[in-house]
Design a protein around this motif. Structure first.
Motif, PDB file in Angstrom:
ATOM      1  N   ARG A  21       0.842  -1.191   0.000  1.00 24.07           N
ATOM      2  CA  ARG A  21       0.000   0.000   0.000  1.00 24.07           C
ATOM      3  C   ARG A  21       0.879   1.244   0.000  1.00 24.07           C
ATOM      4  O   ARG A  21       1.983   1.233   0.525  1.00 24.07           O
ATOM      5  CB  ARG A  21      -0.856   0.059   1.269  1.00 24.07           C
ATOM      6  CG  ARG A  21      -1.928  -0.956   1.350  1.00 24.07           C
ATOM      7  CD  ARG A  21      -2.687  -0.743   2.672  1.00 24.07           C
ATOM      8  NE  ARG A  21      -3.583  -1.835   2.920  1.00 24.07           N
ATOM      9  CZ  ARG A  21      -4.841  -1.859   2.532  1.00 24.07           C
ATOM     10  NH1 ARG A  21      -5.339  -0.834   1.890  1.00 24.07           N
ATOM     11  NH2 ARG A  21      -5.602  -2.894   2.791  1.00 24.07           N
ATOM     12  N   SER A  23       0.539   3.802   1.814  1.00 26.85           N
ATOM     13  CA  SER A  23       0.829   4.208   3.200  1.00 26.85           C
ATOM     14  C   SER A  23       1.984   3.395   3.790  1.00 26.85           C
ATOM     15  O   SER A  23       2.784   3.920   4.560  1.00 26.85           O
ATOM     16  CB  SER A  23      -0.414   4.075   4.077  1.00 26.85           C
ATOM     17  OG  SER A  23      -0.868   2.739   4.093  1.00 26.85           O
ATOM     18  N   ARG A  51       1.351   0.235 -10.819  1.00 23.92           N
ATOM     19  CA  ARG A  51       0.197   0.420  -9.942  1.00 23.92           C
ATOM     20  C   ARG A  51      -0.678  -0.798 -10.147  1.00 23.92           C
ATOM     21  O   ARG A  51      -1.041  -1.127 -11.267  1.00 23.92           O
ATOM     22  CB  ARG A  51      -0.550   1.689 -10.344  1.00 23.92           C
ATOM     23  CG  ARG A  51      -1.563   2.140  -9.336  1.00 23.92           C
ATOM     24  CD  ARG A  51      -2.275   3.379  -9.785  1.00 23.92           C
ATOM     25  NE  ARG A  51      -1.387   4.319 -10.453  1.00 23.92           N
ATOM     26  CZ  ARG A  51      -1.368   5.621 -10.214  1.00 23.92           C
ATOM     27  NH1 ARG A  51      -2.196   6.130  -9.353  1.00 23.92           N
ATOM     28  NH2 ARG A  51      -0.542   6.410 -10.866  1.00 23.92           N
ATOM     29  N   ARG A  53      -3.708  -1.648  -8.331  1.00 31.01           N
ATOM     30  CA  ARG A  53      -5.125  -1.285  -8.345  1.00 31.01           C
ATOM     31  C   ARG A  53      -5.285  -0.055  -7.472  1.00 31.01           C
ATOM     32  O   ARG A  53      -4.390   0.315  -6.742  1.00 31.01           O
ATOM     33  CB  ARG A  53      -5.992  -2.424  -7.822  1.00 31.01           C
ATOM     34  CG  ARG A  53      -5.709  -2.734  -6.381  1.00 31.01           C
ATOM     35  CD  ARG A  53      -6.477  -3.902  -5.879  1.00 31.01           C
ATOM     36  NE  ARG A  53      -5.654  -4.451  -4.801  1.00 31.01           N
ATOM     37  CZ  ARG A  53      -5.971  -5.454  -4.066  1.00 31.01           C
ATOM     38  NH1 ARG A  53      -7.087  -6.075  -4.254  1.00 31.01           N
ATOM     39  NH2 ARG A  53      -5.174  -5.871  -3.116  1.00 31.01           N
ATOM     40  N   GLY A  54      -6.443   0.516  -7.561  1.00 27.39           N
ATOM     41  CA  GLY A  54      -6.709   1.695  -6.755  1.00 27.39           C
ATOM     42  C   GLY A  54      -7.499   2.701  -7.553  1.00 27.39           C
ATOM     43  O   GLY A  54      -7.425   2.735  -8.776  1.00 27.39           O
ATOM     44  N   ASP A  55      -8.295   3.444  -6.870  1.00 26.79           N
ATOM     45  CA  ASP A  55      -9.064   4.503  -7.503  1.00 26.79           C
ATOM     46  C   ASP A  55      -9.222   5.613  -6.481  1.00 26.79           C
ATOM     47  O   ASP A  55      -8.539   5.622  -5.467  1.00 26.79           O
ATOM     48  CB  ASP A  55     -10.412   3.977  -8.017  1.00 26.79           C
ATOM     49  CG  ASP A  55     -11.233   3.297  -6.924  1.00 26.79           C
ATOM     50  OD1 ASP A  55     -11.250   3.807  -5.784  1.00 26.79           O
ATOM     51  OD2 ASP A  55     -11.862   2.273  -7.204  1.00 26.79           O
ATOM     52  N   GLU A  56     -10.120   6.521  -6.732  1.00 22.29           N
ATOM     53  CA  GLU A  56     -10.306   7.660  -5.827  1.00 22.29           C
ATOM     54  C   GLU A  56     -10.682   7.205  -4.418  1.00 22.29           C
ATOM     55  O   GLU A  56     -10.351   7.853  -3.453  1.00 22.29           O
ATOM     56  CB  GLU A  56     -11.430   8.571  -6.357  1.00 22.29           C
ATOM     57  CG  GLU A  56     -11.288   8.966  -7.802  1.00 22.29           C
ATOM     58  CD  GLU A  56     -10.313  10.100  -7.996  1.00 22.29           C
ATOM     59  OE1 GLU A  56     -10.343  11.028  -7.201  1.00 22.29           O
ATOM     60  OE2 GLU A  56      -9.529  10.035  -8.946  1.00 22.29           O
ATOM     61  N   GLU A  57     -11.396   6.085  -4.321  1.00 26.47           N
ATOM     62  CA  GLU A  57     -11.941   5.679  -3.024  1.00 26.47           C
ATOM     63  C   GLU A  57     -11.042   4.724  -2.251  1.00 26.47           C
ATOM     64  O   GLU A  57     -11.185   4.578  -1.052  1.00 26.47           O
ATOM     65  CB  GLU A  57     -13.307   5.013  -3.228  1.00 26.47           C
ATOM     66  CG  GLU A  57     -14.325   5.968  -3.826  1.00 26.47           C
ATOM     67  CD  GLU A  57     -15.548   5.249  -4.355  1.00 26.47           C
ATOM     68  OE1 GLU A  57     -15.781   4.101  -3.973  1.00 26.47           O
ATOM     69  OE2 GLU A  57     -16.266   5.852  -5.162  1.00 26.47           O
ATOM     70  N   THR A  58     -10.143   4.022  -2.936  1.00 27.97           N
ATOM     71  CA  THR A  58      -9.279   3.075  -2.235  1.00 27.97           C
ATOM     72  C   THR A  58      -7.833   3.481  -2.421  1.00 27.97           C
ATOM     73  O   THR A  58      -7.469   4.113  -3.400  1.00 27.97           O
ATOM     74  CB  THR A  58      -9.472   1.632  -2.762  1.00 27.97           C
ATOM     75  OG1 THR A  58      -9.093   1.601  -4.134  1.00 27.97           O
ATOM     76  CG2 THR A  58     -10.887   1.163  -2.592  1.00 27.97           C
ATOM     77  N   GLU A  59      -7.047   3.082  -1.465  1.00 28.61           N
ATOM     78  CA  GLU A  59      -5.628   3.420  -1.515  1.00 28.61           C
ATOM     79  C   GLU A  59      -4.936   2.571  -2.577  1.00 28.61           C
ATOM     80  O   GLU A  59      -5.157   1.373  -2.649  1.00 28.61           O
ATOM     81  CB  GLU A  59      -5.023   3.142  -0.150  1.00 28.61           C
ATOM     82  CG  GLU A  59      -3.609   3.550  -0.035  1.00 28.61           C
ATOM     83  CD  GLU A  59      -3.070   3.325   1.364  1.00 28.61           C
ATOM     84  OE1 GLU A  59      -1.933   3.723   1.585  1.00 28.61           O
ATOM     85  OE2 GLU A  59      -3.761   2.745   2.201  1.00 28.61           O
ATOM     86  N   PRO A  60      -4.096   3.189  -3.408  1.00 26.82           N
ATOM     87  CA  PRO A  60      -3.427   2.406  -4.447  1.00 26.82           C
ATOM     88  C   PRO A  60      -2.406   1.431  -3.867  1.00 26.82           C
ATOM     89  O   PRO A  60      -1.782   1.688  -2.854  1.00 26.82           O
ATOM     90  CB  PRO A  60      -2.728   3.453  -5.309  1.00 26.82           C
ATOM     91  CG  PRO A  60      -2.856   4.747  -4.625  1.00 26.82           C
ATOM     92  CD  PRO A  60      -3.780   4.602  -3.479  1.00 26.82           C
TER      93      PRO A  60
END
Length: 65
Positions: A21, A23, A51, A53-60
């Motif tokens: 992640r 983070s 990358r 996966r990931g979008d505006e709502e989940t952390e890449p």
């Protein structure tokens, strides 16, 4: 003493073939999230990381290739 560049430091906390992640990468590298993201995007262009996966709502998630 060997000095690592910021990009080398970020990549050093990312094992090949494993996803992390944003983070986690940020915490392990000691840089700000913005700095880490800039490095990851540059490395993505260079073909070193991708990358996952990931979008505006989940952390890449990112993976070192």
């Amino acid at each position: 003493m060997d000095q690592q560049s910021p990009a080398e430091k970020v990549l050093s906390v990312m094992p090949h073939g494993k996803t992390k992640r944003l983070s986690e990468i940020t915490a392990l590298s000691g840089f700000s999230q913005n700095s880490v993201l800039r490095i990851l995007v540059a490395e993505e262009w260079a073909g070193t990381v991708q990358r996952v996966r990931g979008d505006e709502e989940t952390e890449p998630f990112w993976m070192r290739i």
